[in-house]
Design an enzyme around this catalytic site. Structure first.
Site, PDB file in Angstrom:
ATOM      1  N   ASP A   1       0.812  -1.220   0.000  1.00 50.09           N
ATOM      2  CA  ASP A   1       0.000   0.000   0.000  1.00 50.09           C
ATOM      3  C   ASP A   1       0.846   1.271   0.000  1.00 50.09           C
ATOM      4  O   ASP A   1       0.350   2.348  -0.324  1.00 50.09           O
ATOM      5  CB  ASP A   1      -0.932   0.012   1.215  1.00 50.09           C
ATOM      6  CG  ASP A   1      -1.984  -1.068   1.128  1.00 50.09           C
ATOM      7  OD1 ASP A   1      -2.282  -1.503   0.000  1.00 50.09           O
ATOM      8  OD2 ASP A   1      -2.492  -1.492   2.179  1.00 50.09           O
TER       9      ASP A   1
ATOM     10  N   GLY B   1      -5.649  -1.445  -2.525  1.00 50.95           N
ATOM     11  CA  GLY B   1      -5.408  -0.150  -1.877  1.00 50.95           C
ATOM     12  C   GLY B   1      -6.702   0.371  -1.294  1.00 50.95           C
ATOM     13  O   GLY B   1      -7.513   0.932  -2.000  1.00 50.95           O
TER      14      GLY B   1
ATOM     15  N   GLN C   1      -1.159  -9.572  -7.460  1.00 50.04           N
ATOM     16  CA  GLN C   1      -0.372  -8.343  -7.425  1.00 50.04           C
ATOM     17  C   GLN C   1       0.505  -8.250  -6.187  1.00 50.04           C
ATOM     18  O   GLN C   1       1.498  -7.530  -6.190  1.00 50.04           O
ATOM     19  CB  GLN C   1      -1.294  -7.121  -7.501  1.00 50.04           C
ATOM     20  CG  GLN C   1      -2.199  -6.924  -6.311  1.00 50.04           C
ATOM     21  CD  GLN C   1      -3.407  -6.055  -6.608  1.00 50.04           C
ATOM     22  OE1 GLN C   1      -3.280  -4.896  -6.944  1.00 50.04           O
ATOM     23  NE2 GLN C   1      -4.594  -6.626  -6.498  1.00 50.04           N
TER      24      GLN C   1
END
Lengths: 417, 417
Positions: A145, A190, A302
């Site tokens: 993040d 996120g 990811q």
């Protein structure tokens, strides 16, 4: 405190990344060298492993396997999401931690994670100080993040950003292959900060990115989104790629994924509606414009796509672990390792510093609003300049049978005392 | 026909892959060398570009960019899904193709794709022969589905299989990171043949795969699936990873994704239910067992993930293009290039042969049932032995700014005559 002699323990916490094990390698390899460190333990599942006296004897691992950790994604020791209560409300956990630390003469504690993990690290640090138990505590940052305060960037971010940019470039080529309109909505992780979604702009920089990029820093309007998509389709042969952060919210702070699914749920007589944000927005575009739309989630890939890790990120994560041990052995405590960007030579260099772990624990860093273009659908060159150095270089992961060779630790349990 | 002198045209068709452009590079680079080939054209969007006289002059491209095609995913010329009618029913398109071929003196036609594209290739070939127009027609195989008849394997499959296996290994490490139960359902492409889903077994071979693998070759029972998942969870701390082919069907041939969404749609008073197969099955597991489940789709990434392409696949795809041109220039026509596995030296070698394009067009190759374990949830060592050689080696894609450098063709349009 200087010249402390005793064991060290290291724990991993929060969502895994491609390089959290690189930091583990840094901590372990450095700690095994330090003469004041009498034993090197790895806690199973972070703080939970400490509470349950469940840890591994890292001294029994082979150096080759420890080095393979640099290219092994996820958290090899196991991770945890466990929020310590305030010691003033309930100090049961803290007493137990102190008891365990005393029993094994643990004098060095390293904790690797994001905001919540630094909160744990900070609380343990403060409690041990108050209890007068000498133990040097250093936090090692980690989060895709990229939202930790006080550091230029976070280990894990560069690799996840490289995954997002590379994969988006490939998707861009794939999505425009037919001679007709097609829309893709790509959902990127996120919850509160848009750093990772911003990495889509790196693909734009290479000419193969997204037409529209939406970060949670800017309130999201479904109406504006639909009209943005229409505008792009109209000028682009019906094609459009939109990247959205999973955390986009409306002006009242309500997550878009929740407002869309509850709107549909109502429509469906109260039955819940499946699907994440990408699929909800894709469905909305399809119902509004009748065009072919695909919702794509980068999902767990990811954060664990180590085959696409950034070489820079791996080295910095490894060094963050080493620096934590060096700092602790030099007598530092109650700190977190941070990165400082040094451009004095005209080229990117990373310097390692320390800040108070308390600061890191309770502050969240978002994408600067001035790095977001005025229409709220792109990033400025400032972001590109910031992010490009972080995605340089590749993983040196060895292949075996054409597939990555990951570390396989022996994980010899430490006998309970 | 031998010693034909004239232009050649090449088209790409069907879903893109990581290496379809490698075959384009092979065709172009070889054709530019051949003295009997007077011009090298690339059709925009396959057969559609031929019908519309929309093609590029490949002679004007730089060799460096043509070589970059070897590492560039998707179809650089643009693709198409266009089914030619039977010439006996409606020969409009065929007459037009013949007219275009005559106008530009096109004497070599290469078409790159899967079953449907070979059908096009076959029909055009037969029509031109019947019309007495000398043109050597060679099909170049391509499909991540690996379901073309007459070839040991198909270009595109090795790279997609490497993507699936590598990504699954990473997901496996990620999915077991917490000290509690978690189920993941991973959906992999393959409508009729389970080849690509079978690649999950390569991750199993490395000890980091899926607990359950379901191919469309075996009728799928939702009840058995739920009990399989339960059994794995019970013996595995609540953790389970299941891979499903998008094409799994029940014993009556109904796609599971359709039966699940129509069941839910009924439940929802006729409103359609969002989500692909993974999300539907994940939802079902969640509703049945109340556990945390994540539905993951490898989506387009599995077919365009060129950064994870197999070096073997790239070279074979490139050679398939070259061999097509060499064969045509040697007078062959009405054929498709196929791969034959040569293990005579004890090591895998690929030999290039030709078969009748008609055969390739109308037959589909599935995973042999004897390669599927008796309980229908795994693959045998025969599959591993088959697939391992196909995923060896890596893409040599150059990086620029830490991101892949893809080919960027000039695409100079050929002036319409």
């Amino acid at each position: 405190m200087k010249d402390l002699v005793g064991a060290c323990i290291f724990g991993q916490s929060g969502g895994p990344t491609s390089v959290i094990n690189a930091s583990a390698a840094g901590v372990f390899i450095e700690a095994l060298k330090q003469k004041n460190i009498t034993a090197v333990y790895g806690a199973a599942h972070g703080i939970k492993g400490i509470l349950e006296e469940d840890f591994y004897d890292i001294g029994q691992e082979d150096m080759d396997e420890l080095l393979l950790l640099k290219n092994t994604p996820s958290s090899s020791l196991g991770s945890v999401r466990y929020k310590l209560k305030d010691a003033s409300v309930d100090d049961t956990d803290y007493k137990r931690i102190l008891e365990v630390f005393k029993k094994y003469n643990i004098r060095y504690f390293f904790y690797n994670g994001g905001n919540d993990s630094m909160d744990t690290c900070n609380k343990v640090s403060k409690y041990l100080m108050k209890a007068g138990y000498a133990c040097n505590v250093i936090g090692v940052p980690k989060t895709i993040d990229n939202d930790l305060y006080g550091t230029d960037h976070c280990p894990g971010y560069g690799s996840a950003a490289k995954y997002v940019a590379t994969t988006l470039m490939e998707l861009n080529l794939d999505a425009k292959v037919y001679d007709k309109g097609q829309v893709a909505v790509v959902e990127i992780m996120g919850r509160n900060a848009g750093w990772l979604t911003a990495a889509a702009a790196l693909a734009n920089y290479k000419g193969l990115g997204a037409d529209l990029i939406y970060l949670p820093e800017i309130p999201f309007s479904v109406e504006k989104f639909l009209s943005d998509v229409k505008r792009v389709m109209d000028s682009n042969g019906g094609k459009c790629i939109a990247c959205v952060s999973e955390g986009i919210r409306d002006k009242d702070g309500v997550f878009i994924v929740e407002s869309l699914s509850s709107a549909k749920a109502k429509d469906n007589f109260g039955h819940t509606q499946l699907g994440g944000l990408a699929i909800q927005l894709a469905d909305l575009i399809n119902r509004t414009y009748g065009v072919k739309v695909r919702g794509i989630e980068f999902s767990l890939m990811q954060r664990c796509g180590a085959h696409l890790a950034s070489g820079t990120d791996i080295e910095e994560a490894f060094n963050a672990g080493r620096k934590a041990v060096q700092a602790a052995c030099a007598g530092k405590t109650d700190k977190m390792v941070v990165f400082e960007r040094d451009m004095s030579s005209g080229k990117y260099k990373c310097k390692y510093k320390l800040i108070s772990v308390e600061l890191a624990a309770n502050t969240e860093k978002k994408v600067p609003l001035e790095w977001i273009t005025p229409d709220g659908t792109g990033l400025t060159q400032d972001y590109i300049d910031y992010a490009l150095p972080l995605i340089q270089g590749s993983s040196k992961s060895p292949l075996e049978d054409g597939l990555p060779k990951f570390a396989s630790l022996k994980k010899v349990k430490v006998a309970k005392k």
